[in-house]
Enzyme design. Structure first.
Site, PDB file in Angstrom:
ATOM      1  N   CYS A 101       6.173  -5.249   0.460  1.00 37.42           N
ATOM      2  CA  CYS A 101       6.320  -3.921  -0.156  1.00 37.42           C
ATOM      3  C   CYS A 101       6.228  -2.807   0.897  1.00 37.42           C
ATOM      4  CB  CYS A 101       5.309  -3.776  -1.279  1.00 37.42           C
ATOM      5  SG  CYS A 101       5.824  -2.589  -2.505  1.00 37.42           S
TER       6      CYS A 101
ATOM      7  N   ARG B 227      13.035   3.160  -0.841  1.00 33.62           N
ATOM      8  CA  ARG B 227      11.679   3.275  -1.400  1.00 33.62           C
ATOM      9  C   ARG B 227      11.728   3.601  -2.898  1.00 33.62           C
ATOM     10  NH1 ARG B 227       7.976   7.273   1.779  1.00 33.62           N
ATOM     11  NH2 ARG B 227       6.411   6.283   0.487  1.00 33.62           N
TER      12      ARG B 227
ATOM     13  N   GLU C 207       0.906 -12.124  -2.991  1.00 36.17           N
ATOM     14  CA  GLU C 207      -0.551 -12.255  -2.867  1.00 36.17           C
ATOM     15  C   GLU C 207      -1.272 -11.939  -4.176  1.00 36.17           C
ATOM     16  OE1 GLU C 207       1.349  -9.923  -1.782  1.00 36.17           O
ATOM     17  OE2 GLU C 207       0.395  -7.956  -1.879  1.00 36.17           O
TER      18      GLU C 207
ATOM     19  N   GLY D 275       0.870  -1.176   0.000  1.00 40.48           N
ATOM     20  CA  GLY D 275       0.000   0.000   0.000  1.00 40.48           C
ATOM     21  C   GLY D 275       0.895   1.210   0.000  1.00 40.48           C
ATOM     22  N   GLU D 276       0.647   2.111   0.917  1.00 45.12           N
ATOM     23  CA  GLU D 276       1.460   3.316   1.016  1.00 45.12           C
ATOM     24  C   GLU D 276       2.034   3.355   2.438  1.00 45.12           C
ATOM     25  OE1 GLU D 276       2.598   5.627  -1.086  1.00 45.12           O
ATOM     26  OE2 GLU D 276       3.555   6.363   0.735  1.00 45.12           O
ATOM     27  N   SER D 277       3.348   3.188   2.518  1.00 50.34           N
ATOM     28  CA  SER D 277       3.947   3.012   3.844  1.00 50.34           C
ATOM     29  C   SER D 277       3.741   4.224   4.757  1.00 50.34           C
ATOM     30  CB  SER D 277       5.439   2.686   3.713  1.00 50.34           C
ATOM     31  OG  SER D 277       6.112   3.680   2.974  1.00 50.34           O
TER      32      SER D 277
ATOM     33  N   HIS E 195       4.936  -8.764  -4.389  1.00 48.76           N
ATOM     34  CA  HIS E 195       3.592  -9.080  -3.880  1.00 48.76           C
ATOM     35  C   HIS E 195       3.178 -10.517  -4.182  1.00 48.76           C
ATOM     36  CE1 HIS E 195       2.329  -4.897  -2.977  1.00 48.76           C
ATOM     37  NE2 HIS E 195       3.160  -4.578  -3.946  1.00 48.76           N
TER      38      HIS E 195
ATOM     39  N   ILE F 293       5.401  -3.408  -7.575  1.00 48.58           N
ATOM     40  CA  ILE F 293       4.623  -2.173  -7.793  1.00 48.58           C
ATOM     41  C   ILE F 293       5.266  -1.053  -6.967  1.00 48.58           C
ATOM     42  CG2 ILE F 293       2.346  -1.090  -7.645  1.00 48.58           C
ATOM     43  CD1 ILE F 293       1.200  -4.019  -7.569  1.00 48.58           C
ATOM     44  N   ARG F 294       5.914  -0.122  -7.642  1.00 51.97           N
ATOM     45  CA  ARG F 294       6.656   0.950  -6.948  1.00 51.97           C
ATOM     46  C   ARG F 294       7.420   0.364  -5.745  1.00 51.97           C
ATOM     47  NH1 ARG F 294       1.791   2.669  -7.483  1.00 51.97           N
ATOM     48  NH2 ARG F 294       1.431   2.881  -5.253  1.00 51.97           N
TER      49      ARG F 294
HETATM   50  N1  GLN Z   1       6.026   2.810  -2.834  1.00 55.18           N
HETATM   51  C1  GLN Z   1       5.147   2.449  -1.758  1.00 55.18           C
HETATM   52  C2  GLN Z   1       5.633   3.051  -0.434  1.00 55.18           C
HETATM   53  O1  GLN Z   1       6.658   3.648  -0.391  1.00 55.18           O
HETATM   54  C3  GLN Z   1       5.037   0.962  -1.627  1.00 55.18           C
HETATM   55  C4  GLN Z   1       4.314   0.383  -2.810  1.00 55.18           C
HETATM   56  C5  GLN Z   1       3.607  -0.912  -2.540  1.00 55.18           C
HETATM   57  O2  GLN Z   1       3.368  -1.289  -1.392  1.00 55.18           O
HETATM   58  N2  GLN Z   1       3.193  -1.557  -3.588  1.00 55.18           N
HETATM   59  O3  GLN Z   1       4.970   2.909   0.554  1.00 55.18           O
END
Ligand code: GLN
Length: 205
Positions: A93, A123, A191, A61-63, A189, A152-153
């Site tokens: 992630c 990151r 999952e 998600g977004e840390s 990921h 993903i990112r």
């Molecule tokens: N780039 C996101 C972060 O810094 C992580 C991306 C992800 O969890 N798929 O939180």
């Protein structure tokens, strides 16, 4: 051999509840994967949910957001405490970023994190052009077949401490999965791909 291993795992699964931090990010995909392999799951949104689980997954998600929500829902300290007492914890992630003791560019002052694992997370390490991509990774600990991994990112994991085992690297040696005892971190990921081997590996910890 594999069959008897699965049987042992199935009997263990019966008395195990796997928590999935469900504040933000792709927690549902983890739930579905675990359900497919027959593990009982518990979404964790409050401290009382944490008390009901034997182990915990922190999803992607977004840390930064998940970190703030961990404080808001009063989960940061209880999760850290449980992990210190030996509860298996797996971050995918964003979850891996939250578990890392260090962030490559430095963690902004006051930004909440669990900071449990002796590793540095970089990151968005693959840059903007390569926001998302897939790669086949050799991960001997989960089996001979390479794991098809979705990034993903994604972060990279760097500077592993003495107690940290590297589980998977890119072709050039950059680290994308690591383990420190009962702590597991993956930049990708598992999952999202329907391959359950990494989830099974976590349940064995
Ligand atoms: N780039 C996101 C972060 O810094 C992580 C991306 C992800 O969890 N798929 O939180």
């Amino acid at each position: 051999m594999i069959n008897s291993k699965l049987k042992t795992q199935n009997s263990k699964l019966r008395n195990m509840t796997v928590g999935i931090l469900a504040l933000q990010g792709d927690f549902r995909e983890h739930e579905e994967t675990l359900r497919r392999i027959g593990a009982a799951t518990q979404p964790v949104r409050l401290p009382k949910h944490l008390e009901q689980v034997d182990r915990l997954i922190i999803p992607g998600g977004e840390s930064t957001t998940i970190g703030k929500l961990l404080v808001l829902y009063k989960l940061l300290d209880p999760i850290r405490e449980r992990a210190r007492q030996g509860m298996p914890l797996w971050g995918t992630c964003a979850g891996a970023i939250l578990m890392a003791k260090r962030i490559a560019e430095g963690r902004p002052a006051g930004q909440p994190a669990l900071a449990l694992m002796d590793i540095t997370a970089r990151r968005n390490a693959f840059g903007r052009q390569l926001d998302s991509f897939e790669a086949d990774l050799a991960i001997p600990r989960i089996g001979e077949e390479p794991l098809h991994a979705v990034f993903i990112r994604a972060p990279l994991l760097e500077a592993p401490g003495m107690d940290v085992a590297v589980l998977a690297t890119m072709g050039d040696g950059r680290i994308v999965a690591a383990q420190q005892g009962h702590l597991l971190a993956t930049a990708f990921h598992p999952e999202l791909t329907g391959d359950e081997r990494f989830h099974r590996y976590f349940l064995e910890l």
